[in-house]
Each structure stands twice: as C-alpha cells, then as structure tokens.
Design an enzyme around this catalytic site. Structure first.
Site, mmCIF file in Angstrom:
data_model
loop_
_atom_site.group_PDB
_atom_site.id
_atom_site.type_symbol
_atom_site.label_atom_id
_atom_site.label_comp_id
_atom_site.label_asym_id
_atom_site.label_seq_id
_atom_site.Cartn_x
_atom_site.Cartn_y
_atom_site.Cartn_z
ATOM 1 N N ARG A 1 -26.147 -0.474 6.632
ATOM 2 C CA ARG A 1 -25.954 -1.906 6.393
ATOM 3 C C ARG A 1 -26.436 -2.749 7.572
ATOM 4 N NH1 ARG A 1 -20.040 -2.683 3.934
ATOM 5 N NH2 ARG A 1 -21.145 -3.733 2.254
ATOM 6 N N LYS B 1 0.845 -1.188 0.000
ATOM 7 C CA LYS B 1 0.000 0.000 0.000
ATOM 8 C C LYS B 1 0.887 1.248 0.000
ATOM 9 C CE LYS B 1 -4.335 1.498 2.120
ATOM 10 N NZ LYS B 1 -5.293 1.296 3.232
ATOM 11 N N GLU C 1 -20.283 -4.228 9.711
ATOM 12 C CA GLU C 1 -21.186 -3.346 10.458
ATOM 13 C C GLU C 1 -22.331 -4.101 11.125
ATOM 14 O OE1 GLU C 1 -18.987 -0.965 7.443
ATOM 15 O OE2 GLU C 1 -20.176 -2.816 7.336
#
Length: 655
Positions: free
Chosen positions: A399, A285, A371
């Site tokens: 969600r 990354k 979530e």
C-alpha cells in the site's frame, strides 16, 4: 454442537431471520457465538472481532436482501456470523482449511459475498463505486457497509467519506466502534433525537420557518444564520457525529450495537432516508466469550485453544520464530544506538515490536492503519537524523509503494524495512500472502534486499542493514519458526577467492551481495532464497540418491545479487532458482537477467548458458490453507522439486 443447534440449525437462508422475534434473535446470537468458539478453538481464526458484530449482522440480514442488495465488509475478518446465516453453517467446521470455508468474504463461495476484502479502509470506496454504478444503471439495490473504528482511521476511508458526502447518494454505513463504553440511555435518547430531527413533519416545519424568516429581509436572514450557528455550537458539544454531518453524511448514534431492537429501528430509519447515513454502533470486542472479552487483542487472530478454559494450544515447532528473532535483535541494537526508532502500522504485537515499545516507549511510533504515512514518517525521521526501522507485513507494505519510491529511495534515506509474513502465510489466504515484495522492491533504484534463511542470519542481516550509511534496506522473512542454521562449507566466494570484505572487528557484518555455498555438486546448481534454503538441501539429498549431485547456494542477497555465484552455477547442466514469491519479476527473474548479461559479456567466447528452471509461486492467486498443504499443491516440496529437476535433466523422476 455440530452445525449448531436450536434456532441456528434451522437457518438456511437470511430470509429465515424475518420471522424471528427479538427474543429469538437474542437466542440465535448466543448460539452463533457458541458456534464461533466451537469452530475457531480447532481451526483458529479472527474470533474477537466476529463475536462483537453478531447482532449487527443479524439486524442487517433481517432487513436487507443481500442476494440483491450489497453488503460490503471492511477487512472482512468480522464476517463469521454472516457466513453462518447465509448457508455455510454446515461447512463452517472447515473454516480456514484448504478447500474449506474462507476466513474472509469470497465471491466464488457465496452470492452474499459482495467483495473479497482483506485489507483495511477500502470498504467505503468500494461501496461508493457500487452506489455510483447503481445510480447510473437506474436500479434500486441498497448498499450497506460495515466498517470498524480502526479501519475508519485509514486515509483511504477519509477520501471515500469526502466523495460519499459530495455525491449525496444512498449508502448506509454501520460504524462498528468497540473502543467506547455502551450506555443504553445515551443510545436511546440519541436515536429518538435523530428520528425527530429527520422526520418529515419536523423537516417541513423547519424549512417553512426558515423560508419565512429569510423572506422578511436582512433581519430574518440574520436570525436564521444565528440559529444555524447556535445549532452547530450545540451539536459540537452534544452530538458525536458532527464530523460526519459536516461532510454531508447524516449521523445516528451512538447506539448499543448488541441491542437487536435498537439496531432494527436505526436501520429502518436509514432505509427511509435519501442520501448517505452513518449508524454509530458501540460494541464489545469478544462479546459473549469470557477469555476474548478479557483479552480481545489476544483473541483477535487466534490459533487453536481450549474452548472451556480459553487456554491457547502450543503452536507447532519449538524453535525461535523470525518475528521473535527480530524482536530480540532490535532491542539489542537499540541499546547500542540511541538513534534507532521503530514504526508500526497498528501491528505492534504481530510484528514483535511490543518489547521495543516497552523498553523504549519514546522511540516507538504506532501510526494506526496508515501504511503510507508510516513509510513517509520514516523518511522524515531519517531526514531528521534518526535511524528508522519500519516493521510491517509484506502484503501491507504494498500500500505504500509510492512512498517507498519518492519519499525514501529517491532521496536516499537510510530506512530499514523489516518485512514480516513474506511468502505464503497460510490460513488467511490470498489477501495476506506476501508474495509480491521481491518484485516491487527489486524495481526501486538503490533498494537493497536481504532474505535471511535462519534466525542467526537474520540477526546478522539486521545488524548489517543498520550499519549501512545511506539508502533503504529491506529484510524479508516468513511467518513461523526459523529453521536451524546450515553450515557454510567454506569462506571462499563463488569464484574461489578468499573473502576479505568483512572487518574482523565486527563479526556480525555480512559482506554485501555475497551468497553462501552450503552444498557442493557439479550436475545442477540450486540458487535458493530464505525459507527455501533447507528445502533445497533436502531436495539435493533426494537427487543424490538418484546419482545427480546438486550444488546449493544460500543466495541471501536478492539485490545486489551475487553474480559470481550465478556465473559459477552456469558451469553446471541446470540452474534452479527457488523462492517464496511470485516467479514473474522476482528472484528467478534477477538470475535470468544476470545470465543474460553474462552471456552478452562473454559473446564470442562460446560460453554455454545452461537451462534454467525457475521455481516459486506461479502466476496465480494462492488460496488459503496450511502452508505445508499449499506448498504441496504448488509442487514446492523437496520431493516435488527433486522430481522437477530430474525431469529437466534427463526426463526421469527420482525413484
């Protein structure tokens, strides 16, 4: 570098990549990274993730024709290189600005953007549906998915993997894993072994031998079964992809996700294979930009910065943000109450829970991109006698609606939801605007909803929510700097009665369901919520210059609503509701419902009900751009609001 230079400047369509050699592709990757740093240093954006996927996207576009084939991104914030090689390099300087290039895939922006992703873990489900539609039509387009290791941890991704493995349809999944170190030898050996294991001669020989052994009877079958057990045992020890193989998905990897040649060979192997296959690519990354390599989390979603030093530029405004106010207040509350625990779904820094984690690590739970689990976990913690605080972005809480209803509210569990990024969030656009929470929270029985207007009020609201004894409480607040507190005009409630509902020994407690009067006026009454309270006061000042006196309430509580304030507002010529959420079903709808009840209750008494003007987010998805610009486009600036009010009263706009 404007529009890129060298090889990048000559890339107009993805097919242009096919004539490039591997060294030229490596040069192109370097130019793309320079372009990403150049643009995001001005506009901000998701830099580190996009830097890490450059070679993967070049390899995909080199082999596939995504004007026909389908490329599905998970989340989509790693798609910047994809945008550069699909004809948007010339416009890339407008990234995330109003009417400019979107920071996520967008179907109306390019034929190469298959799906408008923005929330994690949904890509495999979308790809599975695309593949099923292809198979039903009898067409032959290829389906490729780029999914990150964090997104793969979401429950929805596992559900889709189960279906993909069951259907055995052709899908190529590229797993972008930036959590493991890269080993050239391991990657090359693994790719070689996979190619041997999947080759036709090997497969034919294996099937012939196994068939012959089974035909010789019980002893032969026993040898085959023993071989299968030994193979599974060895694979469990040496092959990282055993999990995927057991689900019916062929596995290639791990391979170096920055090696163009290796990626090319892996993708070619996948294209020749019939059935689902996963390529495990190890990446770094922030690759190619030192500051992002050293601090990938900081450069995941970054604001403007100095491209040479990497130093972040100061954000506008010097005041305390709502997120910082939450961080400070929660740590302080937790120091007085050891039952308080904090939960996040992979957003420790974004929600401001890093300080809590540092102070109380044993009381901190990061569940990853899950979530639904975060909310259900909070219900279990509450059942166990703890006081959970769930810090979550508004758009992501959507969600977990079922868990809000069934696991928390139905069972009257005392859970506090601190809902950050409520309302418009700006440059991330429609997948991240938190404009629906008031609608779905209002619908849940027993849910209390507070929308504080400033940092001090937020701290009092959090204290009040934690002191409640049963049932869920939600605090919603926007991204960015909190406005300065407005002076409350009096300690009387809307009916003119002295408010004695707050115990003197706890000055932080807010009276439940009570609005605050912040400006007097008899012509019109503005009932404002959260960040729109100071906007309403400014609009009232503009109206006063034109001879219209506007009363302004900081409504604070969406549920329970201060119906006394609503009845007081009904004594004026016009009621205006002002909210940073969708108008249909939101705070304005709650006021209309209260007025209807008031009208019915007073039937026969000839009580007039004034006109009502509901202002907020209209019935549309709002694009990306600076929040201030979006409010201008939606007619929600103080001047726009004053103009709308004056037209509603007498058909004239303020001078």
């Amino acid at each position: 570098m404007t529009g890129g230079e060298g090889i990048l400047q000559g890339i107009e369509r993805p097919c242009d990549l096919r004539s490039l050699t591997n060294p030229e592709l490596r040069q192109l990757a370097a130019e793309i990274r320079a372009r990403l740093v150049e643009v995001t240093s001005v506009t901000g954006g998701h830099l580190a993730s996009s830097l890490g996927t450059v070679e993967i996207l070049l390899a995909l576009h080199r082999l596939y024709d995504f004007s026909v084939d389908r490329l599905v991104f998970d989340v989509g914030h790693q798609a910047y290189a994809h945008k550069l090689v699909t004809g948007r390099n010339g416009q890339f300087d407008t990234l995330r600005t109003f009417a400019g290039v979107c920071g996520f895939p967008r179907r109306d922006e390019s034929r190469y953007d298959t799906h408008e992703s923005g929330h994690a873990s949904d890509s495999l489900s979308i790809a599975c549906g695309l593949a099923a539609a292809r198979d039903l039509k009898g067409s032959d387009e290829r389906i490729a998915v780029l999914v990150g290791d964090a997104a793969l941890s979401g429950g929805m991704a596992f559900e889709a993997l189960n279906q993909i493995g069951h259907c055995k349809t052709d899908i190529t999944i590229v797993l972008n894993d930036n959590e493991m170190s890269i080993s050239r030898n391991v990657g090359a050996l693994s790719l070689y072994l996979v190619k041997v294991r999947m080759s036709r001669p090997y497969t034919r020989t294996r099937d012939t031998v196994e068939g012959g052994l089974r035909r010789i009877g019980r002893a032969g079958a026993a040898l085959v079964n023993a071989g299968e057990r030994a193979k599974s045992s060895a694979k469990t020890l040496f092959v990282p992809g055993m999990f995927f193989e057991d689900m019916g998905i062929k596995y290639i990897g791990p391979i170096n996700g920055h090696n163009i040649g290796m990626l090319h060979e892996a993708l070619k192997t996948a294209m020749e294979y019939h059935g689902p296959i996963l390529i495990h690519a190890l990446t770094q990354k922030g690759r190619g930009y030192g500051p992002a390599e050293r601090h990938p989390d900081l450069y995941h979603g970054v604001g403007p910065f100095d491209p040479k030093s990497g130093e972040l530029k100061a954000a506008g405004g010097n005041g305390l943000t709502f997120t910082a106010a939450f961080s400070e207040a929660l740590v302080d509350e937790a120091s007085h109450n050891t039952d308080i625990v904090a939960i996040t779904a992979a957003m420790e820094d974004g929600t401001g829970l890093n300080a809590f984690k540092q102070e109380y690590p044993e009381r901190f739970f990061d569940v990853g991109i899950a979530e639904e689990h975060a909310v259900a976990l909070s219900a279990g913690l509450a059942l166990g006698g703890k006081l959970p605080v769930v810090a979550i972005y508004s758009t992501f809480l959507q969600r977990a609606f079922d868990q809000l209803v069934i696991n928390v509210a139905l069972q009257k569990q005392h859970v506090v939801f601190c809902i950050d990024r409520a309302g418009l969030v700006g440059e991330d656009g429609p997948t991240h605007h938190g404009v629906f929470d008031l609608v779905y929270l209002r619908a849940i029985p027993g849910m209390r909803v507070i929308a504080p207007a400033d940092a001090d009020e937020f701290k009092a609201a959090l204290h009040t929510a934690l002191k409640m004894t049963d049932g869920p409480v939600a605090l919603r607040y926007p991204r960015g700097t909190a406005p300065k507190p407005l002076q409350e005009l009096c300690t009387e409630d809307a009916a003119g009665n002295e408010d004695a509902s707050v115990p003197e020994e706890d000055s932080l407690l807010l009276p439940v369901g009570k609005a605050k009067l912040v400006r007097r006026g008899g012509d019109v009454c503005i009932l404002a919520l959260g960040r729109f309270v100071p906007v309403a006061v400014e609009a009232a000042g503009l109206l006063a210059a034109g001879g219209i006196e506007a009363c302004v309430y900081n409504m604070l509580w969406v549920k329970p609503l201060d119906e006394a304030a609503v009845r007081h507002a009904a004594q004026t010529r016009l009621i205006v509701t002002l909210e940073d959420g969708v108008v249909h079903g939101g705070f304005g709808s709650a006021v209309l419902e209260a007025l209807a009840r008031h009208s019915v209750a007073e039937a026969g008494a000839a009580v007039p009900v004034p006109n009502v003007l509901n202002l907020g987010i209209p019935d549309q998805f709002v694009t990306h751009g600076a929040v201030s610009r979006l409010f201008e486009e939606l007619g929600l600036t103080p001047r726009d609001i004053a103009a709308a009010i004056q037209v509603a009263i007498n058909g004239q706009e303020p001078s």
